[in-house]
Design a protein around this motif. Sequence first.
Motif, short mmCIF file in Angstrom:
data_model
loop_
_atom_site.label_atom_id
_atom_site.label_comp_id
_atom_site.label_asym_id
_atom_site.label_seq_id
_atom_site.Cartn_x
_atom_site.Cartn_y
_atom_site.Cartn_z
N ILE A 53 0.76 -1.21 -0.06
CA ILE A 53 -0.07 -0.07 0.06
C ILE A 53 0.98 1.32 -0.03
CG2 ILE A 53 -1.72 1.38 1.33
CD1 ILE A 53 -2.76 -1.42 2.25
N GLU A 54 1.94 1.32 0.87
CA GLU A 54 2.94 2.50 0.81
C GLU A 54 3.91 2.55 -0.31
OE1 GLU A 54 1.92 4.50 3.08
OE2 GLU A 54 0.29 3.33 3.73
N ASP A 55 4.00 1.71 -1.07
CA ASP A 55 4.95 1.76 -2.22
C ASP A 55 4.54 2.94 -3.05
OD1 ASP A 55 6.56 1.53 -4.46
OD2 ASP A 55 5.57 -0.46 -5.12
N PRO A 56 5.53 3.91 -3.23
CA PRO A 56 5.15 5.21 -3.84
C PRO A 56 4.40 5.04 -5.38
CG PRO A 56 7.52 5.26 -3.42
CD PRO A 56 7.03 3.83 -3.03
N GLU A 57 4.72 4.03 -6.01
CA GLU A 57 4.09 3.97 -7.19
C GLU A 57 2.32 3.51 -6.98
OE1 GLU A 57 5.83 0.86 -9.69
OE2 GLU A 57 7.30 2.04 -9.66
N ASN A 58 2.20 2.90 -5.84
CA ASN A 58 0.82 2.28 -5.24
C ASN A 58 0.01 3.44 -4.70
OD1 ASN A 58 1.33 -0.11 -6.75
ND2 ASN A 58 1.74 -1.25 -4.67
N ALA A 59 0.78 4.06 -3.92
CA ALA A 59 0.31 5.47 -3.23
C ALA A 59 -0.25 6.38 -4.43
CB ALA A 59 1.23 5.92 -2.31
N ASP A 60 0.46 6.60 -5.36
CA ASP A 60 0.17 7.60 -6.37
C ASP A 60 -1.08 6.91 -7.03
OD1 ASP A 60 0.13 9.67 -8.50
OD2 ASP A 60 0.98 8.16 -9.81
N LEU A 61 -1.39 5.60 -7.22
CA LEU A 61 -2.50 5.12 -7.78
C LEU A 61 -3.68 5.08 -6.96
CD1 LEU A 61 -1.33 1.77 -9.42
CD2 LEU A 61 -1.93 3.56 -10.60
N ARG A 62 -3.67 5.02 -5.56
CA ARG A 62 -4.45 5.04 -4.61
C ARG A 62 -5.07 6.77 -4.55
NH1 ARG A 62 -1.78 3.67 -0.52
NH2 ARG A 62 -1.62 5.74 0.59
N ALA A 63 -4.08 7.47 -4.78
CA ALA A 63 -4.48 8.97 -4.62
C ALA A 63 -5.07 9.44 -5.71
CB ALA A 63 -3.01 9.80 -4.62
N ARG A 64 -4.98 8.71 -7.00
CA ARG A 64 -5.73 8.93 -8.14
C ARG A 64 -7.03 8.10 -8.23
NH1 ARG A 64 -2.91 7.77 -13.31
NH2 ARG A 64 -1.48 6.29 -12.06
N GLY A 65 -7.28 7.18 -7.30
CA GLY A 65 -8.83 6.70 -7.02
C GLY A 65 -8.64 5.38 -7.66
N PHE A 66 -7.74 4.60 -7.79
CA PHE A 66 -7.60 3.40 -8.55
C PHE A 66 -7.62 2.44 -7.43
CE2 PHE A 66 -5.78 5.56 -11.82
CZ PHE A 66 -6.11 4.90 -13.14
N MET A 67 -8.36 1.22 -7.73
CA MET A 67 -8.16 0.10 -6.67
C MET A 67 -7.34 -0.84 -7.21
SD MET A 67 -9.53 -3.29 -6.23
CE MET A 67 -10.76 -3.68 -7.12
N ALA A 68 -6.41 -1.68 -6.47
CA ALA A 68 -5.83 -2.86 -6.90
C ALA A 68 -5.87 -3.97 -5.81
CB ALA A 68 -4.53 -2.31 -7.22
N ARG A 69 -5.99 -5.06 -6.47
CA ARG A 69 -6.11 -6.34 -5.51
C ARG A 69 -5.36 -7.45 -6.30
NH1 ARG A 69 -12.39 -7.84 -5.53
NH2 ARG A 69 -12.16 -6.24 -4.10
N LEU A 70 -4.69 -8.34 -5.15
CA LEU A 70 -4.08 -9.47 -5.91
C LEU A 70 -4.66 -10.58 -5.11
CD1 LEU A 70 -0.14 -8.97 -5.45
CD2 LEU A 70 -1.31 -9.61 -7.60
N ILE A 71 -4.97 -11.43 -6.17
CA ILE A 71 -5.83 -12.62 -5.52
C ILE A 71 -5.19 -13.87 -6.11
CG2 ILE A 71 -7.92 -13.79 -5.92
CD1 ILE A 71 -8.72 -11.09 -7.39
#
Length: 152
Positions: free
Chosen positions: A70-88
């Motif tokens: 969640i805190e990875d800078p690339e993922n934090a940027d995605l989260r800030a832009r309203g994206f959801m990501a999930r590993l299944i």
Amino acid sequence: MKLKTLRARFAFWSAGLFLLVLAVFGAYVYESMARGLSAAVDESLALNASQIIASLNIEEDQIVPAEDFIEDPENADLRARGFMARLISPQGQIIQEFGPYRALPVTLVTTPVFNTLTDPASQTSVRVYTAPVEDNGQLVAILQVARSLDDV
């Protein structure tokens, strides 16, 4: 009202034809913009998914969960832009996730797929890209990336 003069008939038909041409042109512009915006959302989802997949740690055909997913800078940027990501996991268990659309159903796939779903929690229309994560030809996980269609 009767159109007795040729001038009145010509004006009426000209106005009608002009209105028809404008309506057809407006429909064309609307459809082409809708297709363009949908394609841009799909490209964005696929690009972000490929970046996430490239950053995953896979050892011995297993996903090694990152402590700072969640805190990875690339993922934090995605989260800030309203994206959801999930590993299944291949069995359908959520390994890691971030973002606002966690109530979306888990989808198991063997080929990349785009879907438009309604988020049960917020009743928002969401575009979802689901892609398999493979290592040496073996399915190790499934990645879902989603984004709201409200601004589209």
